[in-house]
Scaffold this active site. Structure first.
Site, PDB file in Angstrom:
ATOM      1  N   TYR A  53       0.794  -1.232   0.000  1.00  0.00           N
ATOM      2  CA  TYR A  53       0.000   0.000   0.000  1.00  0.00           C
ATOM      3  C   TYR A  53       0.826   1.282   0.000  1.00  0.00           C
ATOM      4  CZ  TYR A  53      -3.355  -3.550   1.354  1.00  0.00           C
ATOM      5  OH  TYR A  53      -4.125  -4.681   1.388  1.00  0.00           O
ATOM      6  N   HIS A  68      -8.646   0.028  -6.021  1.00  0.00           N
ATOM      7  CA  HIS A  68      -7.783  -0.666  -5.062  1.00  0.00           C
ATOM      8  C   HIS A  68      -6.361  -0.174  -5.249  1.00  0.00           C
ATOM      9  CE1 HIS A  68     -10.954  -3.449  -3.986  1.00  0.00           C
ATOM     10  NE2 HIS A  68     -11.231  -3.514  -5.283  1.00  0.00           N
ATOM     11  N   ARG A 104      -8.702 -12.663  -3.034  1.00  0.00           N
ATOM     12  CA  ARG A 104      -8.813 -11.249  -3.416  1.00  0.00           C
ATOM     13  C   ARG A 104      -9.152 -11.053  -4.893  1.00  0.00           C
ATOM     14  NH1 ARG A 104      -6.839  -8.225   0.945  1.00  0.00           N
ATOM     15  NH2 ARG A 104      -5.327  -9.338   2.221  1.00  0.00           N
TER      16      ARG A 104
END
EC number: 4.2.1.10
Length: 145
Positions: A23, A101, A112
Site C-alpha cells: 500500500y 484498489h 482477493r
C-alpha cells in the site's frame, strides 16, 4: 456542484502504517487531500468517508442515496470480496460506482481476485496506488456526463 462520495473501507485508516509493500506509505488523509484537489480541478466536490464497521458503511451508502450524490468511488478493502450486505446497499444507488484498489488484487491471494461489487460497478481500477483513486475519480466524473 456535483458531488462524488469517496468510500474508504476497513483498515484504510491504517494506510501509511499497514503493509507498505502493498500500500505504500501514503496516509488516508493524504489520499483525501489529493482527491479533493483533483475534484476541484474537475469541478466536483469530493466527500470522503471511512469506517471499519460494515453496517456503518451501509448506512452511509443509504445516506448517499437520500442526499442525491452524483457518483461513488469505493475502495472497500477486504469487504470487496465477501460483503453482500454492502453490495446490496450499493445496488440501491442509480449513479456510477467506480471500484478502486491500491494494490493489484488480481496478483495477490486467490480470495482477493473476486469482487462482489463487479456486477454493479461501472468499472474497477487496481494496482496503481494513489493513482488508482485519481483515475477512479476521473472515471466517475466522466461517467456522470
Amino acid at each position: 456542484m456535483k458531488r462524488v462520495l469517496m468510500l474508504h473501507g476497513i483498515n484504510h485508516n491504517m494506510f501509511g502504517k499497514r503493509d507498505p509493500k502493498q500500500y505504500g506509505t501514503i496516509t488516508l488523509n493524504e489520499i483525501d487531500e489529493k482527491m479533493q484537489a483533483l475534484g476541484k480541478e474537475l469541478g466536483v466536490e469530493v466527500v470522503s468517508f471511512q469506517t471499519n464497521h460494515e453496517g456503518t458503511m451501509c448506512e452511509r451508502v443509504h445516506e448517499a442515496y437520500l442526499e442525491g450524490v452524483d457518483a461513488v468511488v469505493i475502495n472497500a478493502g477486504a469487504w470487496t470480496h465477501y460483503s453482500y450486505g454492502l453490495r446490496d446497499a450499493l445496488g440501491i444507488l442509480t449513479v456510477p460506482i467506480v471500484e478502486v484498489h491500491m494494490s493489484n488484487i488480481h496478483a495477490r491471494e486467490e480470495f482477493r481476485h473476486h469482487s462482489v461489487f463487479a456486477e454493479i460497478a461501472k468499472g474497477q481500477i487496481s494496482g496503481f496506488g494513489l493513482d488508482s483513486y485519481l483515475m477512479g475519480l476521473r472515471a466517475a466524473v466522466g461517467a456522470m456526463e
